[in-house]
Write a protein that holds these residues in place. Structure first.
Motif, PDB file in Angstrom:
ATOM      1  N   HIS A 231       0.858  -1.193   0.000  1.00 15.43           N
ATOM      2  CA  HIS A 231       0.000   0.000   0.000  1.00 15.43           C
ATOM      3  C   HIS A 231       0.889   1.236   0.000  1.00 15.43           C
ATOM      4  O   HIS A 231       0.989   1.946   0.999  1.00 15.43           O
ATOM      5  CB  HIS A 231      -0.945  -0.012   1.212  1.00 15.43           C
ATOM      6  N   ASP A 260     -11.986  -0.929  -8.147  1.00 17.55           N
ATOM      7  CA  ASP A 260     -10.683  -1.201  -7.512  1.00 17.55           C
ATOM      8  C   ASP A 260      -9.873  -2.019  -8.516  1.00 17.55           C
ATOM      9  O   ASP A 260     -10.117  -3.218  -8.684  1.00 17.55           O
ATOM     10  CB  ASP A 260     -10.897  -1.983  -6.208  1.00 17.55           C
ATOM     11  N   HIS A 350     -13.284  -2.037   0.287  1.00 15.81           N
ATOM     12  CA  HIS A 350     -13.279  -3.310   1.027  1.00 15.81           C
ATOM     13  C   HIS A 350     -14.664  -3.373   1.660  1.00 15.81           C
ATOM     14  O   HIS A 350     -14.885  -2.840   2.743  1.00 15.81           O
ATOM     15  CB  HIS A 350     -12.222  -3.338   2.131  1.00 15.81           C
TER      16      HIS A 350
END
Ligand code: GLY
Ligand code: MN
Length: 462
Positions: A231, A260, A350
């Motif tokens: 990340h 995403d 998420h």
């Protein structure tokens, strides 16, 4: 916002599943960034959006199951406010637009909740993630904010997860719109990247695409020539010829549904042969995993299959050795592929993570592994039609991890450390798409984004 019928139907389904009590949904409020009036861009809570659709700060909603009554709490704007904000709809007008007929000022909420509690009825609420709302819940319920989530309703969490997990036609269309904006982001990144540019220049260009499409990023863009940092939000490296960069980003452009996507792009428009070898392994793992998606198959099984493809590929190029099944059972692949294959997505990139990652991704009974790598798998459960999930395998060369495993002889019977050490400056490769589980199979959502080596190189060189 959708037609009010959609919100009414979602609430009707919810009401049928929770037996009694009142359901309390707190929307988000504006949050100060560096002084009170200078606020972070407002983002409504996703569950509030799901059932109530209102995109404005400061609303709370209750659904009284016992009395079959719904109510929105909010403050109407005064003329003094309107001087600064322009004309605003009233709480009542907004509530009617999503099929709720009762409204009250926020100050009434306390009274109503206290009377519900004193009559012995249950107040169901979801786990909170914002400090402001934890404090409000604490004031309403008389529970310390630091432990407020211990009192959230398991019954409500489970009903909301099962409802939000299955995407309807309009939700899927919204995710596809977001992926189509991702197409524009990725093809722009491919044709714009050049040696000598800074990562931030590409990050700025792609964010501009989302803003001009009327949306926002669905999470802060990951874009780096140090793709081995999973990340990596640092965008200040200068990109050199021969570098590849990982770009993992998403948009929310329609009703807050996310995309995403990840692609790995050569800065000079051509992958080296070393990069091609690793890219092909990741691509094979990604494409084979997508092909395996259908209802009834557990995502853990697909993850482990991807791990085996990666292990076999790394064995073929001499970076791993030994029996592939044994290597994966021992988690040896995780030095190269330390994360999970994917996760649910929807209103949250998420999806519903705050409601409990294990409940969303594993269900009520499944055990989550604590093995390094497998422990990071967010989604393991059997797939159902209507799930939207990501498929995002990767191979990374993380110098600190390689050194640790080599020094501690972790899985040394499956890893050729001598050869791996030559890859310490390689970076990483990840490839990600968004997939709908259909009745019998699956569908890759949105306009196909260049993915094979040939397609990526072609788009880098237009
Ligand atoms: N897109 C970042 C992640 O899935 O964690
Ligand atoms: Mn992802």
């Amino acid at each position: 916002m959708y037609d009010k019928k959609i919100y009414i139907k979602r609430r009707e389904q919810l009401k049928k599943k929770v037996k009694s009590g009142i359901l309390l949904f707190m929307g988000n409020v504006d949050s100060p960034m560096n002084y009170t009036d200078n606020i972070f861009p407002f983002r409504q809570d996703s569950t509030f959006l799901y059932y109530f659709g209102l995109e404005h700060p400061g609303f709370t909603a209750i659904i009284d199951i016992d009395e079959n009554k719904e109510m929105i709490f909010g403050e109407d704007f005064s003329v003094d406010d309107i001087v600064w904000t322009g004309p605003q709809k009233t709480t009542s007008q907004l509530a009617k637009s999503i099929g709720v007929n009762n409204t009250a000022p926020t100050s009434k909420l306390d009274e109503i909740i206290k009377s519900v509690i004193s009559s012995g009825r249950k107040v169901h609420f979801l786990p909170q993630y914002r400090a402001e709302n934890k404090i409000k819940f604490s004031e309403l319920l008389g529970i310390n904010p630091s432990v407020i989530n211990n009192y959230s309703s398991k019954e409500l969490i489970s009903v909301v997860i099962s409802q939000r997990s299955i995407k309807s036609r309009e939700e899927i269309e919204d995710i596809e719109k977001a992926v189509n904006v991702s197409y524009d982001m990725y093809t722009l990144a491919m044709r714009s990247a050049k040696p000598g540019m800074y990562e931030r220049e590409i990050a700025g260009l792609v964010e501009g695409i989302v803003l001009s499409a009327g949306g926002r990023l669905s999470f802060p863009t990951i874009l780096s020539v140090h793709g081995e940092t999973l990340h990596n939000h640092y965008h200040k490296n200068k990109m050199k010829s021969g570098d590849i960069f990982v770009m993992d980003s998403g948009a929310e452009v329609s009703n807050y549904y996310a995309s995403d996507i990840t692609r790995t792009i050569p800065v000079n428009g051509k992958f080296s042969s070393m990069q091609k070898d690793i890219y092909q392994i990741v691509l094979k793992a990604q494409v084979s995993s997508i092909k395996a998606i259908k209802p009834g198959v557990s995502y853990k099984k697909i993850h482990l299959k991807a791990a085996k493809i990666i292990t076999q590929g790394l064995k073929d190029v001499g970076l791993m050795k030994g029996n592939v099944n044994d290597a994966v059972a021992n988690g040896a692949h995780a030095m190269f592929f330390p994360h999970g294959l994917g996760h649910m997505m929807g209103l949250d990139v998420h999806d519903m993570e705050n409601l409990g990652e294990n409940l969303v991704g594993y269900g009520n009974n499944a055990e989550r592994s604590n093995q390094f790598g497998l422990a990071y798998l967010r989604l393991a459960r059997k797939l159902k039609p209507g799930f939207v999930i990501t498929v995002e395998p990767g191979i990374y060369f993380i110098p600190e991890l390689i050194d640790k495993w080599q020094n501690e002889k972790i899985n040394s019977r499956f890893i050729n450390f001598n050869k791996v050490n030559k890859y310490k400056k390689f970076g990483g490769i990840r490839i990600e798409d968004d997939i709908l589980v259909t009745k019998n199979s699956h569908k890759i959502l949105g306009r196909p984004i260049p993915k094979t080596i040939k397609e990526v190189e072609e788009h880098c060189n237009v």
